[in-house]
Each structure stands twice: as C-alpha cells, then as structure tokens.
Write an enzyme that holds these catalytic residues in place. Structure first.
Site, PDB file in Angstrom:
ATOM      1  N   HIS A  12       0.841  -1.203   0.000  1.00  0.00           N
ATOM      2  CA  HIS A  12       0.000   0.000   0.000  1.00  0.00           C
ATOM      3  C   HIS A  12       0.878   1.257   0.000  1.00  0.00           C
ATOM      4  O   HIS A  12       1.829   1.346   0.775  1.00  0.00           O
ATOM      5  CB  HIS A  12      -0.854  -0.065   1.277  1.00  0.00           C
ATOM      6  CG  HIS A  12      -1.874   1.002   1.433  1.00  0.00           C
ATOM      7  ND1 HIS A  12      -2.169   1.553   2.654  1.00  0.00           N
ATOM      8  CD2 HIS A  12      -2.689   1.616   0.536  1.00  0.00           C
ATOM      9  CE1 HIS A  12      -3.131   2.450   2.515  1.00  0.00           C
ATOM     10  NE2 HIS A  12      -3.464   2.515   1.237  1.00  0.00           N
ATOM     11  N   HIS A  54      -0.988  11.146  -1.587  1.00  0.00           N
ATOM     12  CA  HIS A  54      -2.307  10.663  -1.170  1.00  0.00           C
ATOM     13  C   HIS A  54      -3.287  11.796  -0.885  1.00  0.00           C
ATOM     14  O   HIS A  54      -4.391  11.848  -1.427  1.00  0.00           O
ATOM     15  CB  HIS A  54      -2.165   9.777   0.074  1.00  0.00           C
ATOM     16  CG  HIS A  54      -3.476   9.242   0.572  1.00  0.00           C
ATOM     17  ND1 HIS A  54      -4.307   9.956   1.410  1.00  0.00           N
ATOM     18  CD2 HIS A  54      -4.108   8.069   0.321  1.00  0.00           C
ATOM     19  CE1 HIS A  54      -5.393   9.232   1.661  1.00  0.00           C
ATOM     20  NE2 HIS A  54      -5.300   8.085   1.022  1.00  0.00           N
TER      21      HIS A  54
HETATM   22  O1  G3P Z   1      -6.239   1.036  -3.064  1.00  0.00           O
HETATM   23  C1  G3P Z   1      -6.527   0.823  -1.742  1.00  0.00           C
HETATM   24  C2  G3P Z   1      -6.309   2.046  -0.890  1.00  0.00           C
HETATM   25  O2  G3P Z   1      -5.179   2.736  -1.329  1.00  0.00           O
HETATM   26  C3  G3P Z   1      -7.485   2.977  -0.853  1.00  0.00           C
HETATM   27  O3  G3P Z   1      -7.416   3.891   0.177  1.00  0.00           O
HETATM   28  O4  G3P Z   1      -7.028   6.102   1.133  1.00  0.00           O
HETATM   29  O5  G3P Z   1      -5.213   4.442   1.169  1.00  0.00           O
HETATM   30  O6  G3P Z   1      -5.867   5.513  -0.957  1.00  0.00           O
HETATM   31  P1  G3P Z   1      -6.324   5.028   0.369  1.00  0.00           P
HETATM   32 MG    MG Z   2      -4.577   4.505  -2.392  1.00  0.00          MG
END
Ligand code: G3P
Ligand code: MG
Length: 248
Positions: A12, A54
């Site tokens: 992630h 992000h």
């Molecule tokens: O793709 C999964 C995840 O990245 C979605 O949530 O907020 O971490 O971008 P976020």
């Molecule tokens: Mg994400």
C-alpha cells in the site's frame, strides 16, 4: 475471470508502513521484502503533471502546506516528502509518475495506480494518468491496473486507454455493484476488507470480477480472505504478508 495477471500482495502506498508513503524509497524497501506489486496514489500538479501523493493537501506527509493542486511540479519537487516519517528519509521527493514507471519496469514490479483526483479534477486526472500510463508502460508484460473511488475519473481513463484494466474502489460494497462496475467498465472491485464476506466475494467472482481487499495487515485475516477467493490484498505490512505470496 479467465486470467488475472496480477500478484496476490500489493504494498500500500508503495512501502506500506515501512517507509514514507508514496516515495521511491518505499518502493525500494518493499522490493527488498520480496514484493512483486505496489499500490500508489496519483494526482495532478497545477501544471497538469502526474505525481504521487495521497492527500489533497501537503502538510501531513511533506514540509509544505495547503492544497497540492495549487503548486506546479517544479514547486512540488522542492518539498521533502520523507522527513515526516523519519529523519533518515529527509530529502525524499514527491515522485513523478514517470520515475515510478522506470523503477517498476526495471525491477519487474507490477503497479496499481490509484487515480486520486483533487476535488474538481476528476475527469482531467483520469484522462492524464491513463494517457501517461499507456505511454510509460507500453509493451509491459503486465499492464498497470488503474483504480479509483471516482467513477468519473475511471470513465475518463477508459475513454483514452480502454485496454488498461480498471478497478472501482469502494469502502462498503454497494448493493448496486453490478451496475456501478458496468458503468465504468471495471474488471475488478477494490473493497475495504471489513465489508467483504465469503458470499460477497463468491458473487463478485461468479459475475466475472476480480476482487481486491484493502488494507489487510493481519496474516490470519489475509489467509481468510485468500480462502474466500480474494484475488489481491493491499497491505501496509508487505513484510508480514509476503509469506502468502510464496505459498508458505
Ligand atoms: O487502493 C486501496 C487504498 O489505497 C485505498 O485507500 O485512502 O489508502 O488511498 P487510500
Ligand atoms: Mg490509495
């Protein structure tokens, strides 16, 4: 789903919890853990260039502040995106999508590009990221997977690069998921892991869709999801989940 070319485990925000998020340092650390796929968040600078971040604002993960959308790429590149995490990472830059592509392709790492538009930039971001992804990953054995919470961004991506697989992100699985997936031409549903049940995963897969669960950091939970047929797991702990990938 006849053949799905993506690995089980995605780190992630490139390095998960092991590094400053969405940085190339994170990608290298994830690669050292044996990761074969990564997820990252892509948005546009004021001058329309795709880069990794992000949040809509800069203060949580950089030494800047305010909306990221107001800065040009040159201004964004002056920022420190590593020091917030640990002084050892001070000086890490906000990566260009192009840098990510080069590093991923050299190291054989597959990518899930989450299109993360700043408010009001949904269609433009979808279009620009998809065009860039098509060019940067041209001829790649496994194409980048494009995902987004924004249906508008995914639709725009699909119009310029229909050949790139798309995944629709949601937190809770919506009751009308068949219509939503159809509307954006998605091949996958990316869902918060707590919203998934064995039945839901089976229904999605029986309808021909791949399923990604995020963000799964516990090995027992990951094994349960895998036993239900979940195709991809997005994790902050690629160091823990690596064992699933190698079939241990
Ligand atoms: O793709 C999964 C995840 O990245 C979605 O949530 O907020 O971490 O971008 P976020
Ligand atoms: Mg994400």
């Amino acid at each position: 789903m006849l053949s799905w070319p993506y690995p089980l485990v995605f780190a992630h925000r490139l390095g998960g919890a092991l590094a400053p998020e969405n940085t190339l340092a994170g990608l290298l650390i994830a690669a050292r853990q044996g990761v074969r796929a990564v997820e990252c968040d892509v948005k546009l600078s004021a001058d329309g260039e795709p880069f990794l971040l992000h949040d809509d604002t800069l203060q949580r993960t950089t030494n800047g502040s305010g909306p990221a959308r107001q800065l040009t790429l040159a201004q964004l590149r002056e920022l420190d995106a590593g020091g917030y995490f640990h002084p050892a990472f001070a000086g890490e830059a906000l990566p260009l999508l192009e840098e990510l592509a080069t590093l991923c392709r050299v190291s054989g790492i597959t990518v899930n590009l989450e299109i993360k538009p700043c408010p009001g930039c949904e269609a433009e971001t979808g279009r620009v990221v998809a065009e860039a992804a098509r060019r940067l990953w041209q001829g790649a054995a496994v194409p980048p997977l494009l995902s987004s919470f924004s249906a508008e961004a995914l639709q725009a991506a699909g119009t310029v690069a229909p050949e790139l697989p798309r995944g629709l992100l949601c937190v809770d699985l919506p009751a009308d998921w068949p219509a939503r997936l159809e509307a954006v031409g998605a091949l996958a549903l990316h869902c918060h892991h707590a919203s998934l049940t064995r039945q839901r995963v089976e229904d999605l897969r029986a309808a021909g869709y791949a399923v990604m669960a995020y963000t799964v950091n516990d090995v027992k939970e990951a094994r349960r999801l895998q036993s239900w047929g979940v195709d991809m797991l997005c994790t902050d702990r690629p160091d823990r989940l690596g064992e699933l990938q190698s079939g241990i």
